[in-house]
Motif scaffolding. Structure first.
Motif, mmCIF file in Angstrom:
data_model
loop_
_atom_site.group_PDB
_atom_site.id
_atom_site.type_symbol
_atom_site.label_atom_id
_atom_site.label_comp_id
_atom_site.label_asym_id
_atom_site.label_seq_id
_atom_site.Cartn_x
_atom_site.Cartn_y
_atom_site.Cartn_z
ATOM 1 N N LEU A 74 1.948 13.142 -5.451
ATOM 2 C CA LEU A 74 0.593 12.301 -5.195
ATOM 3 C C LEU A 74 0.985 10.997 -4.467
ATOM 4 O O LEU A 74 0.214 10.285 -3.833
ATOM 5 C CB LEU A 74 -0.233 12.056 -6.553
ATOM 6 N N GLY A 75 2.234 10.652 -4.573
ATOM 7 C CA GLY A 75 2.748 9.286 -4.101
ATOM 8 C C GLY A 75 3.679 9.028 -2.991
ATOM 9 O O GLY A 75 4.191 7.761 -2.843
ATOM 10 N N THR A 76 3.814 10.324 -2.232
ATOM 11 C CA THR A 76 5.006 10.267 -1.408
ATOM 12 C C THR A 76 4.593 9.894 -0.022
ATOM 13 O O THR A 76 5.381 9.597 0.892
ATOM 14 C CB THR A 76 5.752 11.585 -1.458
ATOM 15 N N HIS A 80 1.898 2.572 1.164
ATOM 16 C CA HIS A 80 1.003 1.125 1.261
ATOM 17 C C HIS A 80 -0.187 1.413 1.056
ATOM 18 O O HIS A 80 -1.085 0.453 0.615
ATOM 19 C CB HIS A 80 1.545 0.138 2.355
ATOM 20 N N LYS A 81 -0.731 2.498 1.551
ATOM 21 C CA LYS A 81 -2.202 2.913 1.323
ATOM 22 C C LYS A 81 -2.560 3.893 0.276
ATOM 23 O O LYS A 81 -3.764 4.315 0.016
ATOM 24 C CB LYS A 81 -2.680 3.610 2.604
ATOM 25 N N ASN A 82 -1.430 4.081 -0.706
ATOM 26 C CA ASN A 82 -1.654 5.187 -1.557
ATOM 27 C C ASN A 82 -2.482 4.700 -2.570
ATOM 28 O O ASN A 82 -2.175 3.928 -3.231
ATOM 29 C CB ASN A 82 -0.583 5.945 -1.930
ATOM 30 N N PRO A 83 -3.789 5.236 -3.091
ATOM 31 C CA PRO A 83 -4.670 4.785 -4.040
ATOM 32 C C PRO A 83 -3.642 5.166 -5.517
ATOM 33 O O PRO A 83 -3.985 4.153 -6.414
ATOM 34 C CB PRO A 83 -5.768 5.679 -4.001
ATOM 35 N N VAL A 84 -2.900 5.994 -5.595
ATOM 36 C CA VAL A 84 -2.326 6.214 -6.805
ATOM 37 C C VAL A 84 -1.499 5.070 -7.073
ATOM 38 O O VAL A 84 -1.378 4.552 -8.296
ATOM 39 C CB VAL A 84 -1.600 7.644 -6.918
#
Length: 186
Positions: A74-76, A80-84
């Motif tokens: 989920l975070g890869t 910088h734009k990842n909501p998680v």
């Protein structure tokens, strides 16, 4: 066959633990150099352990959330734009600053009972400024180490959490002393 082996865990964790031991000793030595001035204002001795733990503990909490997100994929992408990642950072910052406010109130109350008080505003400013500086540095390091450990295939639970907990101690001590000097408290 198990993914984790005793030899593998020891091989990957030993350098990290050696590094964190050196950082922990450095944080202790920094405090040792200021021991006389700390003893002149004992209320700071109540404040320091709580403040340095906030950064390390919330940084470790953030590291665990990021490690879980990276393990689930989920975070890869586009960090910088990842909501998680963003929501985890915001939540950790809220917890850290709230804990800092609570520590300032509790230390002020304890100071009155122990007759070693400082004005509440001084304690509050010391807590908030030192903690914000610590949180920014620790969270930036958490994000960087989490991304690097994921990209290099290291187990984030064995790398990030011990490093961030120890880094929180070092940065916390430096932040507290910098804030004490800023306000000319001692």
């Amino acid at each position: 066959m198990s993914y984790y082996t005793i030899q593998g865990i020891v091989r990957s964790s030993a350098p990290i633990l050696a590094f964190t031991s050196i950082i922990g000793i450095a944080a202790g030595q920094i405090m040792n150099t200021r021991l006389d001035s700390l003893l002149s204002l004992p209320i700071l001795l109540l404040l320091i352990p709580a403040l340095i733990k906030i950064g390390g503990d919330t940084g470790s909490m953030l590291a665990a959330r990021l490690a879980s997100a990276f393990h689930m994929g989920l975070g890869t992408t586009q960090i910088h734009k990842n909501p998680v990642v963003r929501n985890s950072l915001i939540a950790a910052f809220i917890v850290g600053t709230s804990a800092s406010v609570a520590v300032s109130v509790l230390v002020w109350i304890a100071g009155h009972f122990l007759t070693m008080s400082l004005p509440f505003l001084v304690i509050f400013q010391l807590c908030i400024i030192a903690e914000i500086f610590e949180l920014i540095v620790v969270y930036a390091a958490t994000l960087g180490i989490a991304i690097a450990s994921h990209r290099f295939g290291l187990d984030p639970d064995d790398t990030i959490i011990p490093m961030i907990a120890t880094l929180g101690d070092l940065v916390g001590v430096l932040a507290i002393f910098a804030t004490i000097n800023l306000f000319n408290i001692i």
